[in-house]
Motif scaffolding. Structure first.
Motif, mmCIF file in Angstrom:
data_model
loop_
_atom_site.group_PDB
_atom_site.id
_atom_site.type_symbol
_atom_site.label_atom_id
_atom_site.label_comp_id
_atom_site.label_asym_id
_atom_site.label_seq_id
_atom_site.Cartn_x
_atom_site.Cartn_y
_atom_site.Cartn_z
ATOM 1 N N GLN A 1 0.796 -1.154 -0.043
ATOM 2 C CA GLN A 1 -0.045 0.017 0.079
ATOM 3 C C GLN A 1 0.879 1.198 -0.057
ATOM 4 O OE1 GLN A 1 -3.088 -0.367 2.905
ATOM 5 N NE2 GLN A 1 -3.193 1.775 3.013
ATOM 6 N N VAL A 2 2.060 1.150 0.756
ATOM 7 C CA VAL A 2 2.865 2.465 0.879
ATOM 8 C C VAL A 2 3.646 2.568 -0.470
ATOM 9 C CG1 VAL A 2 5.095 3.148 1.813
ATOM 10 C CG2 VAL A 2 3.234 2.152 3.251
ATOM 11 N N LEU A 3 3.992 1.370 -1.152
ATOM 12 C CA LEU A 3 4.833 1.436 -2.359
ATOM 13 C C LEU A 3 3.656 2.200 -3.537
ATOM 14 C CD1 LEU A 3 6.765 -1.734 -2.700
ATOM 15 C CD2 LEU A 3 7.546 0.628 -2.263
ATOM 16 N N ALA A 4 2.544 1.565 -3.402
ATOM 17 C CA ALA A 4 1.614 2.275 -4.450
ATOM 18 C C ALA A 4 1.380 3.470 -4.323
ATOM 19 C CB ALA A 4 0.230 1.454 -4.230
ATOM 20 N N GLY A 5 1.206 3.971 -3.009
ATOM 21 C CA GLY A 5 1.015 5.539 -2.992
ATOM 22 C C GLY A 5 2.301 6.281 -3.421
ATOM 23 N N ALA A 6 3.289 5.716 -2.925
ATOM 24 C CA ALA A 6 4.832 6.426 -3.293
ATOM 25 C C ALA A 6 4.674 6.676 -4.610
ATOM 26 C CB ALA A 6 5.997 5.704 -2.449
ATOM 27 N N ARG A 7 4.584 5.275 -5.487
ATOM 28 C CA ARG A 7 4.624 5.526 -6.925
ATOM 29 C C ARG A 7 3.799 6.550 -7.565
ATOM 30 N NH1 ARG A 7 2.589 4.213 -11.750
ATOM 31 N NH2 ARG A 7 3.873 3.086 -13.176
ATOM 32 N N GLU A 8 2.760 6.845 -7.090
ATOM 33 C CA GLU A 8 1.788 7.779 -7.727
ATOM 34 C C GLU A 8 2.447 9.119 -7.390
ATOM 35 O OE1 GLU A 8 -0.514 7.495 -9.618
ATOM 36 O OE2 GLU A 8 -0.073 5.250 -9.724
ATOM 37 N N VAL B 1 7.123 12.952 2.289
ATOM 38 C CA VAL B 1 6.726 12.107 3.133
ATOM 39 C C VAL B 1 5.272 12.101 3.432
ATOM 40 C CG1 VAL B 1 7.266 10.589 5.093
ATOM 41 C CG2 VAL B 1 9.041 11.445 3.863
ATOM 42 N N ASP B 2 5.056 13.407 3.898
ATOM 43 C CA ASP B 2 3.667 13.699 4.250
ATOM 44 C C ASP B 2 2.454 13.416 3.294
ATOM 45 O OD1 ASP B 2 4.109 14.561 6.674
ATOM 46 O OD2 ASP B 2 4.548 16.515 6.221
ATOM 47 N N GLN B 3 2.895 13.762 1.798
ATOM 48 C CA GLN B 3 1.861 13.586 0.699
ATOM 49 C C GLN B 3 1.943 11.960 0.392
ATOM 50 O OE1 GLN B 3 -0.128 15.886 -0.989
ATOM 51 N NE2 GLN B 3 -0.955 14.093 -1.409
ATOM 52 N N ILE B 4 3.154 11.339 0.408
ATOM 53 C CA ILE B 4 2.864 9.998 0.262
ATOM 54 C C ILE B 4 2.333 9.152 1.391
ATOM 55 C CG2 ILE B 4 4.576 7.778 0.335
ATOM 56 C CD1 ILE B 4 6.623 9.521 -0.796
ATOM 57 N N ALA B 5 2.483 9.657 2.361
ATOM 58 C CA ALA B 5 1.539 8.856 3.613
ATOM 59 C C ALA B 5 0.122 8.996 3.242
ATOM 60 C CB ALA B 5 2.043 9.356 5.088
ATOM 61 N N ALA C 1 -1.122 7.063 0.362
ATOM 62 C CA ALA C 1 -0.881 5.705 0.643
ATOM 63 C C ALA C 1 -2.180 5.367 1.592
ATOM 64 C CB ALA C 1 0.358 5.025 1.027
ATOM 65 N N GLY C 2 -2.738 6.132 2.382
ATOM 66 C CA GLY C 2 -3.736 6.150 3.652
ATOM 67 C C GLY C 2 -3.106 5.394 4.561
ATOM 68 N N VAL C 3 -2.007 5.788 4.999
ATOM 69 C CA VAL C 3 -1.374 5.396 6.109
ATOM 70 C C VAL C 3 -0.680 6.386 6.923
ATOM 71 C CG1 VAL C 3 -0.487 3.090 4.819
ATOM 72 C CG2 VAL C 3 1.064 4.992 5.054
ATOM 73 N N SER C 4 -0.354 6.351 8.142
ATOM 74 C CA SER C 4 0.364 7.261 9.032
ATOM 75 C C SER C 4 1.888 7.490 8.623
ATOM 76 C CB SER C 4 0.206 6.891 10.582
ATOM 77 O OG SER C 4 0.905 5.783 11.079
ATOM 78 N N LYS C 5 2.463 8.607 8.961
ATOM 79 C CA LYS C 5 3.929 8.773 8.827
ATOM 80 C C LYS C 5 4.567 7.601 9.692
ATOM 81 C CE LYS C 5 5.978 12.628 8.541
ATOM 82 N NZ LYS C 5 6.419 13.977 8.887
ATOM 83 N N ALA C 6 4.036 7.273 10.776
ATOM 84 C CA ALA C 6 4.648 6.406 11.536
ATOM 85 C C ALA C 6 4.674 4.976 10.981
ATOM 86 C CB ALA C 6 4.305 6.197 13.011
#
Length: 205
Positions: free
Chosen positions: A15-22, A34-38, A41-46
């Motif tokens: 899920q993180v990878l998919a969000g980062a790719r976009e 990192v904030d935008q990627i999180a 991706a629908g996840v927290s920065k943590a």
């Protein structure tokens, strides 16, 4: 930064990878946060940091994933079992589609731009992308199946020549924004001409 450090995986890793790719594709490396990627991706920065220590490691994970997907598609068992000219055409066509994609060109630009500040990023890109493709193609060219139709004394040199033929002028036009995209007809033509030129040099007489 150690781009080769092993990364912990978990249920939200993909899920993180998919969000980062976009985000990388949309914003580039510098513009991606990192904030935008999180958020994408629908996840927290943590959660993101529990998988990746920094943005560079995340970028390399996305790149490695894309390169592996492309390799699996281009060098699949079904393709390599075809007659050599057909297999070479399929490899060239798949390689060109990936090479001319928005993602591939964006990654290339990022790695060139960042290689002076992060030389390990450029090295990691080369290892996971161009070098891996060349090694897999060289392995195929050295195989008994290919040897029945080709005479290849130096598989690595032959693989490099094949891939350079694939790049043609289309890649430069895309990188420098002379053209927005290659058409399916252009990709097909370059793939076919690549195979014809390669076979003219290496086909068994």
């Amino acid at each position: 930064m150690n781009v080769n450090a092993p990364l912990k995986k978990g249920r939200k890793y993909d899920q993180v990878l998919a969000g980062a790719r976009e985000v990388f594709l949309r914003e580039g490396f510098e513009g991606a946060s990192v904030d935008q990627i999180a958020r994408d991706a629908g996840v927290s920065k943590a959660t993101l940091y529990s998988y990746f220590p920094d943005k560079q490691a995340l970028f390399m994970a996305v790149l490695t994933m894309e390169c592996q997907l492309q390799s699996d598609q281009a060098m699949g068992i079904e393709i390599l079992q075809r007659p050599v000219p057909e297999a070479l055409y399929a490899i060239a066509h798949s390689f060109l589609e990936f090479l001319m994609s928005d993602f591939s060109v964006q990654v290339f630009r990022v790695c060139v731009a960042e290689s002076a500040r992060f030389p390990e990023l450029g090295r990691a890109f080369y290892e996971s992308g161009p070098k891996q493709v060349q090694e897999e193609l060289a392995t195929y060219l050295a195989s008994d199946r290919a040897g029945r139709e080709l005479v290849v004394e130096d598989p690595y040199m032959a693989a490099d020549q094949f891939l350079q033929l694939c790049r043609a002028d289309m890649l430069l036009r895309k990188i420098f924004s002379v053209e927005d995209r290659a058409t399916p007809e252009q990709i097909d033509r370059v793939a076919r001409e690549t195979v014809k030129t390669f076979l003219a040099r290496y086909a068994r007489r």
